[in-house]
Motif scaffolding. Sequence first.
Motif: not given
Length: 506
Positions: A127-128, A180-183, A189-191, A201-209
């Motif tokens: 659902a998320g 993504i963690s909000k959903f 699945i998050r990864n 070339g940008v990290s999902p942990n730092n790059g703009p959502s």
Amino acid sequence: MVTKLKTNKRVIVIGAGVAGLSTAIRLQKEGYQVDLFEKESLPGGKMNQIEKDGFRFDVGPTIVMMPEIYREIFEIAGKDPEDYIPMKRIDPMYRSYFDKGQDYIDVSSDLTKLMKTLEDIDPEDAAGFLRYLSSVYDRFLIAKDYFLQRPFRDKKDFYNPFMLKQGLKLKTFDSATNSISKFVKNEKIRNMLTFQTLYIGVSPNNGPSLYTIIPMIELLYGIWYIEGGMHKMAEGMASVLEDLGGKIHYDSEVTEILIEDGKAKGIAVNGRQELADYVMCNADFPYAMKSLVKEKSAKGKYTDQKIDKMKYSCSCFVMYLGMDRQYDELEHLHTFIFSDDVDKNLEQVFSGEVIEDPSVYVVASSKVDPTAAPAGKENLYILVPVAELSTAKYDWEDEVTVQYYRKKALDAVSNLPGMANIENEIISESMMTPIDFKERFNAYNGATFGLQPTLTQSNHWRPQAKAEACENLYFTGSSTHPGAGVPIVLLSGKIAADELMLDDRG
Ligand SMILES: Cc1cc2nc3c(=O)[nH]c(=O)nc-3n(C[C@H](O)[C@H](O)[C@H](O)COP(=O)(O)OP(=O)(O)OC[C@H]3O[C@@H](n4cnc5c(N)ncnc54)[C@H](O)[C@@H]3O)c2cc1C
């Protein structure tokens, strides 16, 4: 078909990368005389090709997203894209492996199949996931309509009430992972929904959502394979340009953009000068500003010091292996193998520390394209995201580094079912390290996706098509707005051609 008015104006394009070819076709079609100078002997830049021992590999891009943008460049030239880049849709899109090959998720862009997969893992996350899709789709439409397809020539193009309102609607201040963690709670699945920021070339942990639009585009519009391989796109564009009357000069490394009285006048190449009305540079922006634009006043704010201070995308170590057999258990064209500790892996890629447990991407195009390998054999493209050269705390000139990452990549793949013995089944081997990307394509710092698309290096803050401090000079390609990835640099080629024509024709 409308034939455009011929002008006598000559445009020199530096570089036959995807963006250079895209802009060259548009300008030639509009009546300019285009001469394109490319240092390599093949078109495509990073979309290059290796043919060796009966195997064929694409050097860089392998995943086709937004195929309509690929097709558009042929349609503009009055050609049928099917004659150049026939495509098929790939579904399931890929398999993602976790826990050293013990667990996997097949990711389909068929929503019915994907929902079943997600519901089996966690109904709440299913659902998320739908809420994520809906939220990011709204943001995608805004990005597409107001940011990706237009230049930001002047400050006021961005700093005006309408654009600022659209910018806020993008809600891009958070990281992709937080967004993504909000959903979705399940880590796998998050990864699966965030790693795609590495495509640029940008990290999902730092790059703009905002870059969570990449998995959304895959999921809603699918991914595709060009029959004969991705390089067909580059070959097709080069042949269309020549058909239209443009000229491509291969093995021609440009050494300077000639500038006089604040205007680009031409280039220096192979020991001679070539003059033109306009110069369009597809060579990587930071490299070009530092090495080809020698006139200080023409650099504007992009001084050598500024170029060095900017942030660069990650790089890639890629192996191209011809294998002595086929691997039935490797079921898909695309396979992603996730590190056991993705956060640590990403941290190491972007801090430049030695990567202990890499995530690895495998492509076996011979699964869907028998022309890519001899009968009964497989071609494996194995990619490890690694640090760009200015942050890497390891030295690619040192064979120890190469052997270290080669072993890490082979170990990761040999954990997969049926692949335990791959090291002994290699019959052909080539590789590209960050140094090769730097030396062959002049990718600054070997950063395979150009300037990192951080918030402060995106949109209005990214280098634009029109040179800031020099007339008649334009830039296109992944370090310029709107950014990296084949469809995006195809758009960059369009923006750059439009900007040149705006100045020339009003
Ligand atoms: C390993 C890898 C995997 C990728 N995977 C994907 C993917 O799956 N899907 C996707 O959409 N994108 C992918 N990308 C990104 C995509 O390939 C790039 O964003 C895109 O190809 C960049 O095109 P470009 O025209 O900006 O630059 P380039 O391809 O770098 O083109 C620049 C051209 O200029 C030439 N040049 C440089 N200096 C000079 C000079 N002085 N004189 C003459 N010529 C010069 C270079 O040789 C080159 O041909 C991948 C990239 C890499 C490296």
